[in-house]
Design a protein around this motif. Structure first.
Motif, PDB file in Angstrom:
ATOM      1  N   ALA B 187       0.883  -1.067  -0.129  1.00 57.90           N
ATOM      2  CA  ALA B 187      -0.107  -0.014   0.052  1.00 57.90           C
ATOM      3  C   ALA B 187       0.939   1.269  -0.196  1.00 57.90           C
ATOM      4  O   ALA B 187       1.751   1.256   0.806  1.00 57.90           O
ATOM      5  N   GLU B 188       0.820   2.396  -1.015  1.00 55.85           N
ATOM      6  CA  GLU B 188       1.422   3.443  -0.931  1.00 55.85           C
ATOM      7  C   GLU B 188       0.639   4.457  -0.678  1.00 55.85           C
ATOM      8  O   GLU B 188      -0.398   5.047  -1.459  1.00 55.85           O
ATOM      9  N   LEU B 189       0.791   5.211   0.493  1.00 54.12           N
ATOM     10  CA  LEU B 189       0.189   6.328   0.696  1.00 54.12           C
ATOM     11  C   LEU B 189       0.905   7.616   0.694  1.00 54.12           C
ATOM     12  O   LEU B 189       1.787   7.841   1.552  1.00 54.12           O
ATOM     13  N   GLY B 190       0.511   8.382  -0.388  1.00 54.36           N
ATOM     14  CA  GLY B 190       1.434   9.482  -0.527  1.00 54.36           C
ATOM     15  C   GLY B 190       0.441  10.816   0.037  1.00 54.36           C
ATOM     16  O   GLY B 190      -0.564  11.135  -0.250  1.00 54.36           O
ATOM     17  N   LEU B 191       1.207  11.592   0.464  1.00 52.16           N
ATOM     18  CA  LEU B 191       0.697  12.923   1.192  1.00 52.16           C
ATOM     19  C   LEU B 191       1.709  13.995   0.800  1.00 52.16           C
ATOM     20  O   LEU B 191       2.731  14.062   0.341  1.00 52.16           O
ATOM     21  N   THR B 192       0.828  15.150   0.811  1.00 48.97           N
ATOM     22  CA  THR B 192       1.579  16.520  -0.049  1.00 48.97           C
ATOM     23  C   THR B 192       1.173  17.713   0.858  1.00 48.97           C
ATOM     24  O   THR B 192       0.305  17.510   1.795  1.00 48.97           O
ATOM     25  N   ALA B 193       1.690  18.574   0.398  1.00 46.21           N
ATOM     26  CA  ALA B 193       1.522  20.009   1.038  1.00 46.21           C
ATOM     27  C   ALA B 193       1.983  20.092   2.594  1.00 46.21           C
ATOM     28  O   ALA B 193       1.137  20.699   3.276  1.00 46.21           O
ATOM     29  N   ILE B 194       2.981  19.237   2.761  1.00 49.72           N
ATOM     30  CA  ILE B 194       3.201  19.075   4.129  1.00 49.72           C
ATOM     31  C   ILE B 194       4.503  20.384   4.229  1.00 49.72           C
ATOM     32  O   ILE B 194       5.777  19.933   3.574  1.00 49.72           O
ATOM     33  N   PRO B 195       4.526  21.194   4.831  1.00 46.29           N
ATOM     34  CA  PRO B 195       5.724  22.370   5.001  1.00 46.29           C
ATOM     35  C   PRO B 195       7.014  21.559   5.715  1.00 46.29           C
ATOM     36  O   PRO B 195       6.814  20.910   6.439  1.00 46.29           O
ATOM     37  N   PRO B 196       8.297  22.075   4.943  1.00 48.41           N
ATOM     38  CA  PRO B 196       9.284  21.362   5.787  1.00 48.41           C
ATOM     39  C   PRO B 196       9.399  21.431   7.248  1.00 48.41           C
ATOM     40  O   PRO B 196       9.801  20.275   7.624  1.00 48.41           O
ATOM     41  N   VAL B 197       9.154  22.302   7.727  1.00 47.87           N
ATOM     42  CA  VAL B 197       9.016  22.362   9.356  1.00 47.87           C
ATOM     43  C   VAL B 197       8.199  21.141  10.077  1.00 47.87           C
ATOM     44  O   VAL B 197       8.269  20.917  11.124  1.00 47.87           O
ATOM     45  N   ASP B 198       7.187  20.824   9.273  1.00 49.73           N
ATOM     46  CA  ASP B 198       6.239  19.688   9.916  1.00 49.73           C
ATOM     47  C   ASP B 198       6.729  18.236   9.639  1.00 49.73           C
ATOM     48  O   ASP B 198       6.206  17.111   9.891  1.00 49.73           O
ATOM     49  N   VAL B 199       7.796  17.942   8.606  1.00 44.30           N
ATOM     50  CA  VAL B 199       8.438  16.794   8.414  1.00 44.30           C
ATOM     51  C   VAL B 199       8.889  16.306   9.769  1.00 44.30           C
ATOM     52  O   VAL B 199      10.015  17.189  10.347  1.00 44.30           O
ATOM     53  N   PRO B 200       8.614  15.034  10.152  1.00 42.82           N
ATOM     54  CA  PRO B 200       9.336  14.863  11.481  1.00 42.82           C
ATOM     55  C   PRO B 200      10.997  14.622  11.323  1.00 42.82           C
ATOM     56  O   PRO B 200      11.150  14.164  10.442  1.00 42.82           O
ATOM     57  N   GLY B 201      11.534  14.820  12.466  1.00 43.89           N
ATOM     58  CA  GLY B 201      12.784  14.769  12.484  1.00 43.89           C
ATOM     59  C   GLY B 201      13.348  13.345  12.311  1.00 43.89           C
ATOM     60  O   GLY B 201      12.509  12.539  12.782  1.00 43.89           O
ATOM     61  N   GLY B 202      14.411  13.180  11.592  1.00 43.41           N
ATOM     62  CA  GLY B 202      14.670  11.744  11.615  1.00 43.41           C
ATOM     63  C   GLY B 202      14.196  10.939  10.133  1.00 43.41           C
ATOM     64  O   GLY B 202      14.429   9.677   9.984  1.00 43.41           O
ATOM     65  N   ALA B 203      13.312  11.635   9.604  1.00 44.60           N
ATOM     66  CA  ALA B 203      12.941  11.290   8.443  1.00 44.60           C
ATOM     67  C   ALA B 203      13.776  10.870   7.060  1.00 44.60           C
ATOM     68  O   ALA B 203      14.950  11.714   6.938  1.00 44.60           O
ATOM     69  N   LYS B 204      13.743   9.689   6.713  1.00 40.98           N
ATOM     70  CA  LYS B 204      14.778   9.194   5.688  1.00 40.98           C
ATOM     71  C   LYS B 204      14.326   8.965   4.239  1.00 40.98           C
ATOM     72  O   LYS B 204      12.848   8.759   4.164  1.00 40.98           O
ATOM     73  N   GLN B 205      15.138   8.851   3.255  1.00 42.09           N
ATOM     74  CA  GLN B 205      14.655   8.506   1.893  1.00 42.09           C
ATOM     75  C   GLN B 205      13.642   7.466   1.934  1.00 42.09           C
ATOM     76  O   GLN B 205      13.726   6.489   2.847  1.00 42.09           O
ATOM     77  N   VAL B 206      12.516   7.714   1.270  1.00 45.37           N
ATOM     78  CA  VAL B 206      11.485   6.666   1.164  1.00 45.37           C
ATOM     79  C   VAL B 206      12.027   5.363   0.285  1.00 45.37           C
ATOM     80  O   VAL B 206      12.667   5.601  -0.528  1.00 45.37           O
ATOM     81  N   ALA B 207      11.515   4.232   0.889  1.00 49.54           N
ATOM     82  CA  ALA B 207      11.826   2.926   0.335  1.00 49.54           C
ATOM     83  C   ALA B 207      10.566   2.225   0.046  1.00 49.54           C
ATOM     84  O   ALA B 207      10.150   1.752   1.076  1.00 49.54           O
ATOM     85  N   VAL B 208      10.312   1.852  -1.311  1.00 47.49           N
ATOM     86  CA  VAL B 208       9.267   0.973  -1.339  1.00 47.49           C
ATOM     87  C   VAL B 208       9.546  -0.481  -0.758  1.00 47.49           C
ATOM     88  O   VAL B 208      10.675  -1.006  -1.200  1.00 47.49           O
ATOM     89  N   PRO B 209       9.056  -1.124   0.194  1.00 51.76           N
ATOM     90  CA  PRO B 209       9.205  -2.307   0.793  1.00 51.76           C
ATOM     91  C   PRO B 209       8.687  -3.464  -0.184  1.00 51.76           C
ATOM     92  O   PRO B 209       7.883  -3.072  -1.108  1.00 51.76           O
ATOM     93  N   THR B 210       9.546  -4.557  -0.127  1.00 50.35           N
ATOM     94  CA  THR B 210       9.084  -5.606  -1.084  1.00 50.35           C
ATOM     95  C   THR B 210       7.948  -6.444  -0.554  1.00 50.35           C
ATOM     96  O   THR B 210       7.744  -6.523   0.783  1.00 50.35           O
ATOM     97  N   PRO B 211       7.106  -7.055  -1.284  1.00 53.50           N
ATOM     98  CA  PRO B 211       5.988  -7.726  -0.895  1.00 53.50           C
ATOM     99  C   PRO B 211       6.246  -8.911  -0.030  1.00 53.50           C
ATOM    100  O   PRO B 211       7.263  -9.317  -0.289  1.00 53.50           O
ATOM    101  N   LYS B 212       5.421  -9.235   0.925  1.00 56.88           N
ATOM    102  CA  LYS B 212       5.794  -9.920   1.731  1.00 56.88           C
ATOM    103  C   LYS B 212       4.495 -11.024   1.924  1.00 56.88           C
ATOM    104  O   LYS B 212       3.396 -10.472   2.143  1.00 56.88           O
TER     105      LYS B 212
END
Lengths: 446, 436
Positions: B187-212
């Motif tokens: 499931a890919e849930l994309g969100l937008t319109a998030i100001p940079p200050v609201d991005v939680p600290g420690g956020a990393k490059q997004v990685a699509v997980p492999t199906p399990k």
């Protein structure tokens, strides 16, 4: 005891008088010194007193005084006194004209007032200055002050209202560059929204910010001929061109989630707040669409630096409309025709006089003879010289309307465009209420 | 009393001359500042914008009742007249009676009276700032917001919205992935319109997980990178959103599991069988912070101004009524109490009736005051609601001096306002006579 007291008071008065005298003589010697340095040829034949009333206060008043000092150096026998009446200038003038005692000269921001006073027969024509104007002014700007072939208003301080001011960091965050066309502008707004910073800050509590946006769109979309026709009510506000421009405008004012504070917030945001919303370190919006006077507000509200912190781009083109400028400014009118007032009007129309003000900043010279190097910084140079370079320069349309329609808080254009901001879908309704209000104003104002 | 002098003698002429001489200055002042302007205004009201010579008859008076902004002003003035004097008098009475019984009476009276020391215009500016909609600027909304955030705290991603139509819902219901997911799906849930200050600290490059097998995996990410990127696709340069609570809902609409996203925005629901699952983010994540009440909007503006007005004048009413209260003879009150009257009965049957003359003075003074209320309206209402807030006196100024420059219409409004004030004036004059 009692006698001693009196002596004390007398001494105090004497001290104050001496101090005041010192101050005065100091000022006097300073003026004569500067005039000596400039080496301007003096004309002593013209003498008299001139009273000017105008909108300029604060820094603008100081700058205008500097321009007047240049006149004083040339005409030492003319005493010019300037009085700032600020936003109340229309009131002060209409009351004093009604009472039969107007000032000699006055500067106003509403050409509608020039029309009003001309109709009342209170104004003297400025045709004697035509030679100076032809030498110094672009023809299009001289035309602005003409009524039936005679010059009654003389644009003395220009304003470029075809500018969009943006927060550089917000644009960088969104990874976009300053747009040049309307389509790019709307695409940039979409990207800004996705980046988390709303694209627009709208000072909707002041209706004139909305009319300025409409006029910029209308000038570009409908063209200068229609613009002129609409400004004199030769075409109706229900014209298809008006509705088309309203629809284009709705792309901005109808994009509620992309406006700082949404529609309700914008309606309560006055112009200074709309600027500080954009120019702060955590901006509430990325850009504000307003004229070249925005930096004055930026400077007073925070520490963002020009170019690196905030910057400007010309209002986006719609079709082939590069170098179209919608502007405004303050016009000079003459109520009393004397050799002294004539001399001052001639002087103020020269590039030399206007360069004095240009050097001090916060000024756009209508005279094309003011060199670009006279402006103090890159941003002012860009916005100010655009006026001289303009292919088409048109005066703010709402300012050309009868005041009850184009310049009164809470009614006419201001109110109806605020209603449009409230409900941007109602294009036909807005056009017909604009027409109704305009028709009424033109009927009673004729 | 001296005896009447003989009729028609030279003494009469002289005495009349003396009388006139003494009256002359007063007559001159009255004539210059009252009679002349009144006559001029009445005459001017029958002429149009261009001055005398532009006779329009009663058109200006017709305009008062047919122009919508002027009828709004009349309506608002009616609201003011009905509401403000009564409330000011009532609050003044309550305060006056209460201050008789509390310990810090002087301090209390001073505080309530203090607003009188400020000009109404300054009061308007202060209240305008307090009423600003943005809770970070307006004190009133800041107060309401502080209380409200106790009960309904704002979500971590309050300004976020779905980047594509794949997520449906609204900030108040939460967003759900429209397409059902089966076990082993992503499931890919994309969100937008998030100001940079609201991005939680420690956020990393997004990685699509492999199906399990036997699980549903997925990501929640900020579907934006400088320049915009491709919408709906996790790309290099876009960040995962950590700490977001994701719910798994089965085909019957029941919540089965919930998980919290990792630093790269990934989440996993283990032990899932079958299909028809929905993944979504609950409304709490998107709860908007308190946006503020539109005090200065078109609906609340008149009540908001009246509140500010009452704040100013309650002190005046309190002091005047308090003076009246002090003059009531204590014996009557004591006698009533001795006779077994309750405090309410004393107040209702003795204090109020005995105060009636003072109350009517306050009420009538406020009535006249309210009819000419002007500066507080101008200074509180922002430009966009000036016409919604305007009262008769404001429009009188606006039509003549405030931009329109139609002195004819302005004069007509002035005459209309004068006619409204006359009954109140007569009432007042009659009361003065009675008192003398």
């Amino acid at each position: 005891m009692k006698r001693n007291q009196w002596v004390g008071i007398a001494a105090l008065v004497a001290v104050l008088a001496v101090a005041a005298g010192c101050g005065a003589s100091k000022n006097a010697s300073k003026t004569s010194a500067t005039s000596g340095v400039k080496g301007a040829q003096k004309t002593t034949a013209v003498s008299g007193k001139i009273s000017i009333v105008g909108v300029w206060s604060g820094d603008e008043q100081k700058s205008f005084q500097a321009v007047l000092n240049g006149f004083k150096a040339k005409y030492p026998n003319v005493k010019v006194s300037y009085k700032s009446t600020g936003d109340n200038t229309p009131t002060v003038l209409s009351t004093s004209v009604q009472g039969g005692n107007p000032p000699d000269l006055a500067s106003v921001s509403q050409p509608g007032l020039v029309d009003d006073f001309q109709k009342k027969g209170a104004l003297k024509p400025l045709d004697f200055a035509r030679g100076t104007l032809n030498a110094n002014y672009p023809a299009g700007i001289v035309k602005i002050g003409e009524i039936k072939g005679h010059i009654y208003g003389l644009l003395i301080k220009g304003a470029n209202k075809s500018t969009v001011w943006y927060n550089v960091a917000a644009f960088k965050n969104a990874g976009i560059k300053a747009p040049t066309t309307w389509a790019q502008f709307l695409a940039a707004a979409k990207t800004l929204k996705a980046s988390g910073t709303p694209a627009y800050s709208i000072g909707g509590a002041d209706g004139w910010t909305l009319t300025d946006l409409f006029e910029n769109i209308y000038l570009r979309q409908a063209g200068p001929a229609k613009y002129d026709a609409l400004s004199t009510h030769k075409i109706k506000w229900t014209d298809a061109s008006v509705k088309k421009a309203l629809k284009t405008m709705a792309a901005v004012v109808g994009d509620t989630s992309n406006i700082a504070g949404g529609t309700a917030g914008a309606l309560q945001t006055d112009f200074p707040t709309s600027v500080s919303n954009v120019f702060s370190t955590s901006p509430k919006a990325a850009q504000v669409i307003e004229g070249d006077f925005v930096p004055g507000v930026v400077a007073s509200s925070n520490k963002l630096k020009p170019v690196s912190g905030y910057n400007v781009f010309p209002f986006p083109t719609i079709g082939n409309t590069k170098n179209y400028v919608e502007g405004g400014g303050d016009e000079l009118m003459m109520f009393r025709d004397t050799p002294a007032t004539r001399a001052l009007v001639q002087y103020l129309a020269t590039g030399k006089a206007q360069s004095i003000w240009a050097k001090r900043g916060g000024y756009t010279a209508p005279a094309k003879t003011v060199p670009a190097s006279a402006y103090p910084d890159a941003i002012t140079r860009a916005t100010a010289t655009a006026v001289g370079k303009a292919k088409v320069f048109k005066f703010d349309l709402s300012d050309l309307q009868p005041a009850s329609f184009g310049a009164t808080v809470g009614q006419g254009e201001f109110k109806i465009f605020q209603d449009f901001l409230r409900n941007p879908k109602n294009v036909n309704g807005i056009a017909s209420s604009l027409e109704k209000a305009a028709a009424k104003a033109y009927k009673s104002g004729k | 009393m001296t005896a009447a002098p003989p009729e028609g003698g030279p003494g009469v002429v002289r005495r009349n001359a003396v009388t006139l001489g003494f009256l002359a200055p007063a007559l001159f002042v009255l004539g210059l500042w009252i009679v002349y302007p009144t006559v001029y205004t009445i005459a001017r009201s029958f002429y149009g914008q261009q001055g005398f010579g532009d006779f329009v008859g009663i058109d200006n008076y017709k305009a008062i009742f047919t122009t919508s902004i002027l009828t709004t002003a009349i309506k608002n003035s009616a609201i003011w007249i009905l509401v403000a004097p009564a409330i000011v008098t009532a609050i003044g009475l309550v305060f006056a009676v209460l201050t008789e019984r509390i310990r810090w009476a002087v301090a209390f009276k001073t505080v309530v009276f203090m607003p009188m020391a400020i000009s109404l215009f300054a009061t308007g500016v202060i209240w305008h700032v307090m009423y600003i909609k943005d809770p970070s600027q307006g004190a009133v909304n800041a107060g309401i917001g502080a209380v409200k955030s106790w009960f309904e705290p704002a979500g971590a991603l309050s300004s976020a919205s779905p980047s594509t139509a794949a997520l449906t819902g609204s900030p108040s219901t939460g967003y759900v992935l429209h397409k059902p997911v089966a076990a082993g799906g992503v499931a890919e849930l994309g969100l937008t319109a998030i100001p940079p200050v609201d991005v939680p600290g420690g956020a990393k490059q997004v990685a699509v997980p492999t199906p399990k097998q036997g699980a549903i995996t997925g990501i929640v990410w900020r579907d934006f990178k400088p320049g915009g990127g491709v919408v709906g696709k996790p790309e290099q340069g876009e960040l995962g959103l950590p700490g977001v609570k994701v719910n798994l809902i089965d085909s019957s609409g029941k919540k089965v599991q919930s998980a919290t996203t990792a630093d790269d925005g990934s989440f996993t629901f283990d032990g899932v069988k079958g299909s028809g699952y929905r993944t979504g983010i609950a409304a709490a994540t998107f709860a908007k912070p308190f946006g503020g009440v539109s005090w200065l909007g078109s609906k609340l503006i008149t009540p908001a101004i009246i509140i500010a007005y009452i704040w100013v004048w309650a002190g005046f009413a309190m002091v005047v009524i308090g003076a009246g209260l002090a003059a009531i003879s204590r014996e009557v009150l004591e006698a009533a109490r001795t006779d077994g009257a309750t405090e309410w009965q004393v107040f209702r049957r003795i204090t109020v009736p005995m105060l009636a003359p003072v109350l009517s003075v306050v009420f009538i003074t406020m009535l006249i005051n309210v009819l000419k209320v002007f500066d507080i309206v101008i200074s509180i209402a922002p430009g966009s609601t000036q016409s919604d807030a305007a009262v008769i006196a404001v429009q009188m100024w606006r039509q003549s001096f405030g931009g329109v420059n139609d002195f004819g219409l302005g004069s007509a409004i002035a005459v209309f306002l004068f006619v409204l004030v006359v009954p109140v004036l007569l009432l007042n004059v009659r009361r003065f006579r009675r008192e003398v």
